[in-house]
Enzyme design. Structure first.
Site: not given
Length: 241
Positions: A11, A132
């Site tokens: 990330d 998500d």
């Protein structure tokens, strides 16, 4: 996708490798300032694919770390899937042109479903659906907003077009508390033609083995790697197991 895939995650914030806790940008920890070196470490251990998320891009609604994508795609043989801020055709093109094999699209599937459908129809398997989940509902805009859509409703809306879906339980992400395998197994049973990728909560090799035992096809591993909870070589040996 092989019979079972383990996909390490990087990330990005400000070009650096970070991990968030439960999707909270205020709870980020930097693990490396050299994403290319990290990607090569994964490759050397046996990884074949990389999950690369542009957290700056997710918040800004446009990719912001394409230079990192270019370096990793050009400096490794890893198959790179890239997500974060892909909300326009220009953004989608820029990600694929920068070397991504797959573009992960999440928010647009909820906010602009017709455009997302067109992308699926024109680019097929190059598009991965990113879902998500926050309290069972799909979060958008870098996890900062929550819709009324569920994983089932979004997958159902694009039946026959989605080949892969990365499903992240935000409450478990970065918590190292294990995976809700029952949830993922049910989702995989309902959508057998979609490769459901488990994301969020993987804390150990035992979690990986449980995921495989339940018939799932892939899992993303992030914080467990960075915190030394798993041995890299043992982890990627599970790809073939």
């Amino acid at each position: 996708m092989p019979a079972f895939s383990i996909i390490p995650a990087i990330d990005l914030i400000g070009g650096q490798c970070v991990r968030l806790t439960q999707g909270d940008y205020d709870q980020s920890r930097t693990y490396s300032s050299d994403p290319l070196s990290m990607a090569r470490k994964f490759e050397d251990a046996g990884a074949r694919r990389l999950h690369l998320v542009d957290l700056d891009g997710a918040k800004a609604s446009a990719p912001a770390n394409l230079d990192v994508l270019e370096k990793i795609a050009g400096g490794t043989s890893l198959t790179v899937e890239f997500g974060g801020g892909i909300k326009s055709e220009d953004s989608l093109k820029s990600v694929l042109d920068a070397g991504a094999s797959y573009a992960i699209c999440g928010s647009i599937a909820v906010t602009q479903p017709e455009m997302f459908r067109q992308w699926l129809e024109s680019l097929g398997e190059k598009i991965i659906l990113g879902l998500d989940l926050k309290n069972g509902f799909v979060a958008t805009h870098g996890w900062l907003q929550t819709s009324q859509a569920t994983a089932e409703s979004v997958l159902g809306a694009f039946g026959g077009l989605v080949r892969q879906a990365i499903v992240t339980e935000i409450s478990r992400d970065g918590m190292l508390q294990g995976v809700d395998t029952d949830f993922y197994s049910r989702l995989q049973e309902v959508f057998p033609d979609v490769d459901i990728v488990v994301s969020g909560g993987v804390s150990s090799l035992a979690d990986i083995k449980e995921i495989k035992k339940n018939g799932l096809r892939a899992a993303i591993v992030g914080k467990a790697i960075y915190e030394g909870r798993v041995d890299l070589c043992e982890l990627f040996a599970e790809n073939a197991g």
